[in-house]
Design an enzyme around this catalytic site. Sequence first.
Site, PDB file in Angstrom:
ATOM      1  N   LYS A   1     -14.746  25.672   6.935  1.00  0.00           N
ATOM      2  CA  LYS A   1     -15.213  25.057   8.186  1.00  0.00           C
ATOM      3  C   LYS A   1     -15.162  23.525   8.133  1.00  0.00           C
ATOM      4  O   LYS A   1     -14.813  22.894   9.131  1.00  0.00           O
ATOM      5  CB  LYS A   1     -16.622  25.531   8.542  1.00  0.00           C
ATOM      6  CG  LYS A   1     -17.721  25.089   7.599  1.00  0.00           C
ATOM      7  CD  LYS A   1     -19.067  25.601   8.059  1.00  0.00           C
ATOM      8  CE  LYS A   1     -20.169  25.188   7.107  1.00  0.00           C
ATOM      9  NZ  LYS A   1     -20.365  23.747   7.022  1.00  0.00           N
ATOM     10  N   THR A   2     -15.493  22.920   6.994  1.00  0.00           N
ATOM     11  CA  THR A   2     -15.459  21.457   6.905  1.00  0.00           C
ATOM     12  C   THR A   2     -14.038  20.944   7.064  1.00  0.00           C
ATOM     13  O   THR A   2     -13.797  19.941   7.740  1.00  0.00           O
ATOM     14  CB  THR A   2     -16.052  20.977   5.558  1.00  0.00           C
ATOM     15  OG1 THR A   2     -17.352  21.545   5.393  1.00  0.00           O
ATOM     16  CG2 THR A   2     -16.171  19.461   5.530  1.00  0.00           C
TER      17      THR A   2
ATOM     18  N   GLU B   1     -22.822  23.295  11.120  1.00  0.00           N
ATOM     19  CA  GLU B   1     -24.016  24.113  10.851  1.00  0.00           C
ATOM     20  C   GLU B   1     -24.804  24.372  12.145  1.00  0.00           C
ATOM     21  O   GLU B   1     -26.026  24.257  12.187  1.00  0.00           O
ATOM     22  CB  GLU B   1     -24.919  23.429   9.807  1.00  0.00           C
ATOM     23  CG  GLU B   1     -24.248  23.094   8.489  1.00  0.00           C
ATOM     24  CD  GLU B   1     -23.970  24.323   7.624  1.00  0.00           C
ATOM     25  OE1 GLU B   1     -24.198  25.460   8.088  1.00  0.00           O
ATOM     26  OE2 GLU B   1     -23.497  24.142   6.489  1.00  0.00           O
TER      27      GLU B   1
ATOM     28  N   GLN C   1     -25.730  32.942   8.460  1.00  0.00           N
ATOM     29  CA  GLN C   1     -26.319  31.989   7.521  1.00  0.00           C
ATOM     30  C   GLN C   1     -27.443  31.161   8.159  1.00  0.00           C
ATOM     31  O   GLN C   1     -27.749  30.069   7.694  1.00  0.00           O
ATOM     32  CB  GLN C   1     -25.241  31.065   6.958  1.00  0.00           C
ATOM     33  CG  GLN C   1     -24.199  31.792   6.111  1.00  0.00           C
ATOM     34  CD  GLN C   1     -23.254  30.839   5.407  1.00  0.00           C
ATOM     35  OE1 GLN C   1     -23.631  30.150   4.454  1.00  0.00           O
ATOM     36  NE2 GLN C   1     -22.017  30.798   5.864  1.00  0.00           N
TER      37      GLN C   1
ATOM     38  N   ARG D   1     -22.400  32.599  -2.526  1.00  0.00           N
ATOM     39  CA  ARG D   1     -22.204  31.406  -3.372  1.00  0.00           C
ATOM     40  C   ARG D   1     -21.304  31.742  -4.563  1.00  0.00           C
ATOM     41  O   ARG D   1     -20.753  30.845  -5.209  1.00  0.00           O
ATOM     42  CB  ARG D   1     -23.553  30.894  -3.940  1.00  0.00           C
ATOM     43  CG  ARG D   1     -24.614  30.433  -2.947  1.00  0.00           C
ATOM     44  CD  ARG D   1     -24.107  29.512  -1.890  1.00  0.00           C
ATOM     45  NE  ARG D   1     -23.727  30.252  -0.694  1.00  0.00           N
ATOM     46  CZ  ARG D   1     -22.938  29.783   0.256  1.00  0.00           C
ATOM     47  NH1 ARG D   1     -22.389  28.604   0.146  1.00  0.00           N
ATOM     48  NH2 ARG D   1     -22.642  30.521   1.308  1.00  0.00           N
TER      49      ARG D   1
END
Length: 643
Positions: A28-29, A216, A246, A601
């Site tokens: 996403k970044t 986010e 999330q 993670r």
Amino acid sequence: MSLNYSQKKAINTINGPCLVLAGAGSGKTTVIISKIIQLISLKKYQLHEIFAITFTNKAAREMQHRIRKKICIKYYNSSLNISTFHALGMKIIRNELNVLKYRNNYSLFNYTDQLNIIKKIAYEKIQKNKNLFKKILIYISYQKNKLVSPEQAMKVSISNIDKEFSYYYYLYNQYLKKYHAFDFDDLIYVPIMLFKNHKSILLKWQNYIKYLLVDEYQDTSYIQYQFINLLTQNHQNFTLVGDDDQSIYSWRGAGVKNIFLLKHDYPKLKIIKMEHNYRSSKRILNAANHLISHNPHIIKKKLFSNFDDGKKISILYLENEYMEAEEVLKNILLHKSIYQNFYKDYAILYRNNYQSKIFEKIFLLKKIPYFIHNHSSFFSHPEIKYLIIYLRFIINQNDDSAFLKIINVPSRKIGKITINKIEKWAKKKNISYFNVILDKDFQKEINQSTNLRLLNFFNWIQEILEFAQKKPSELLNKIIYDIKYTKWLLKNFIKNKNIDCIKKNIVIFLNWIKNALNDYTKKSFENLLDIIIQLSYYDIDYNNNDISSDKIQLMTIHASKGLEFSSVFIIGMEEGILPYEKNLKNNIDEERRLMYVGITRAKKELTLSFCEKRYYFGKTLFNKPSRFLFELPSRDIFWKKLF
């Protein structure tokens, strides 16, 4: 990394409202950064017309750095508008101070300052009931985050307690206005109220912010959603990137429902799902998908990976927390030895901070390098905190809270009796504590030596103000020298903290101020004011060396969001711990999302552990295994009883 179809679609959707549901590890970044570059390269927008919102200052700085590396050199001197919600709110406030009827030298109050205000306005009735003081602050914060003004709160109050609290809310806001101060909630509340009461100001900012991106998005609160809505309602050109699976911050006002509100408020909303995970093995993703499928979804998505199946997920059944810590460490050391990994490739995640204590003891005993992510603010260190308060007071001499904190740092022999007299006199004359010092009638109330000490302080502040106008970059050095700050720290904190560490933190802070000033062309006192105001909601990543060095990483699952590790251990998989006892009835979906964050993670290997019994604050608990363990796919896990 070459872009996949969904990523390209997200980047190339330029016109109108766009929601990108980006699963964990889906890049996403990269999409946000690529989209900003795309908006510029298509020449649809100037760089200063694009605003990107992140949830941490660290994320904002990283994004700025990555964009600067990719964009053409001609844009280097342009403004990169990447910040947090609160920093954008402060930018709006700073530009509209005249309309707000605030001076340039305003203050931003922290929680302690807020508590002191409540004590002042409510002490006579409440006396020393600390819990009630805190409840009033919670009430005020709640009302501001629901965009309810003091006047509205008083109007709709029915119960006696609501009437009382709404009145304190009114007095509290009057106090802030009188002393030209804002609190943290005001950074979004005030701009929204400005927009609602002044349509011309709203239109100005809508024209100024021509494209908005929010990272986010699932973590936005009601007030943040309204902020986005107001800024974009004219052109509706925005991209919101988030993952409903999330959303783990309901306790600070975030809600998954903001994702669904969009569908109602923006009928032309384009929804793009990014489901290709570039982080984890197929087994880990399969476990994550199975777990989160137990939550309700309006927009369904399913993560997939092109990696191998990977190893099965281990579930360790242990007798107690000591055995849990020993077994986890044994697994790490054996795995590290076989695969020649680094310590930093391993992360131990937990639901609550207390769970790390037993690991700390064992790691220290066995000399195993570790690092605990505790998210404590750099600015909360006493040696830094007092310097910030000095700077705050130099900006705004009406800041009574700052006055009280620095008047005896270091000691100027201004006793409690004198302080009480200053407080009473300020209330009587309706002036600030600092201005009481020059009041002729007040000077008659105190002895000559005390009066001299107060006047010396007053004159020194005037000298500092003059110096700040001429040499703002050297202001902090002068304060430290004049008040013999290092000597005072040696006397007061040497027992509690290593003096070398204190000195190092001060040097870091001095360099940070200097670097922040270098971002301005003039480097004037006004720039310094701007920087000091930001300190209240900013932080320094001063622990970066520890984070990147070769140490086992320990952190809460909340703190792990956005990170990834080769091998992850999630401990304490028991009912009452994960899921957390307080959320078992009403918020189990969020606990499941938290577990989903923990699982995703892991890149290659995942180990989960639970105990038959656990010693907790003087009691031995016999918890059941977490329900989440039984929501994982049986073919991808294996259970191992170790006692």
